[in-house]
Design a protein around this motif. Structure first.
Motif, short mmCIF file in Angstrom:
data_model
loop_
_atom_site.label_atom_id
_atom_site.label_comp_id
_atom_site.label_asym_id
_atom_site.label_seq_id
_atom_site.Cartn_x
_atom_site.Cartn_y
_atom_site.Cartn_z
N ARG A 19 -127.60 15.19 -30.97
CA ARG A 19 -126.34 15.33 -31.70
C ARG A 19 -126.55 15.67 -33.18
NH1 ARG A 19 -122.08 13.87 -28.35
NH2 ARG A 19 -120.97 15.17 -29.84
N ASP A 21 -127.00 18.54 -34.69
CA ASP A 21 -126.17 19.66 -35.13
C ASP A 21 -124.73 19.22 -35.41
OD1 ASP A 21 -128.32 21.39 -34.99
OD2 ASP A 21 -127.73 22.25 -33.06
N ASP A 22 -124.20 18.32 -34.57
CA ASP A 22 -122.84 17.80 -34.79
C ASP A 22 -122.79 16.98 -36.07
OD1 ASP A 22 -122.11 18.94 -32.35
OD2 ASP A 22 -122.41 17.07 -31.25
N HIS A 23 -123.81 16.17 -36.30
CA HIS A 23 -123.90 15.35 -37.52
C HIS A 23 -123.95 16.24 -38.75
CE1 HIS A 23 -125.41 12.34 -40.34
NE2 HIS A 23 -126.54 13.01 -40.47
N ALA A 25 -122.95 19.35 -39.00
CA ALA A 25 -121.68 20.07 -39.14
C ALA A 25 -120.65 19.17 -39.82
CB ALA A 25 -121.17 20.52 -37.77
N HIS A 26 -120.64 17.90 -39.47
CA HIS A 26 -119.73 16.95 -40.11
C HIS A 26 -120.04 16.85 -41.60
CE1 HIS A 26 -117.34 13.39 -40.88
NE2 HIS A 26 -118.42 12.78 -41.32
N ASP A 67 -118.26 10.39 -38.57
CA ASP A 67 -119.57 11.00 -38.33
C ASP A 67 -120.00 10.76 -36.88
OD1 ASP A 67 -122.38 11.57 -38.21
OD2 ASP A 67 -122.54 11.21 -40.35
N PRO A 68 -120.42 11.81 -36.17
CA PRO A 68 -120.90 11.61 -34.79
C PRO A 68 -122.03 10.58 -34.70
CG PRO A 68 -120.60 13.94 -35.22
CD PRO A 68 -120.42 13.23 -36.54
N TYR A 69 -122.90 10.52 -35.69
CA TYR A 69 -123.98 9.53 -35.66
C TYR A 69 -123.43 8.11 -35.72
CZ TYR A 69 -128.19 12.50 -36.03
OH TYR A 69 -129.23 13.36 -35.78
#
Length: 93
Positions: A19, A21-23, A25-26, A67-69
């Motif tokens: 994840r 890339d998602d982090h 991007a956020h 945040d996804p993380y």
């Protein structure tokens, strides 16, 4: 706007890589919006730090919670604290 520092460690989970890339991007979205001053891991990659600008601690915590993380429990031992710069400057805080 006030400055806030988030420090955190990482849980041992494959989600960190999955994840990332998602982090990022956020974080990039927050930077573009003016809420993120700086972010990154420590050089040993065991923990990291994020500097945020927000109206108050509640608003800063809301940014962290998005945040996804954070949502996926990739990070642990999160500590969010308001920070006052005494010498030098960061952002507009």
């Amino acid at each position: 706007m006030a400055l806030f520092v988030l420090t955190y460690g990482y849980n041992d989970t494959p989600l960190r890589a999955e994840r990332r890339d998602d982090h990022l991007a956020h974080l990039n979205k927050l930077f573009e919006e003016g809420s993120l001053v700086a972010a990154g891991p420590y050089t040993d990659l065991t923990a990291g730090m994020i500097v945020l600008q927000a109206e108050d601690e509640t608003a800063a915590q809301a940014l962290v919670d998005q945040d996804p993380y954070t949502r996926l429990q990739v990070t642990r031992d999160r500590q969010l604290r308001q920070w006052r710069v005494t010498v030098g400057s960061l952002g507009s805080g």
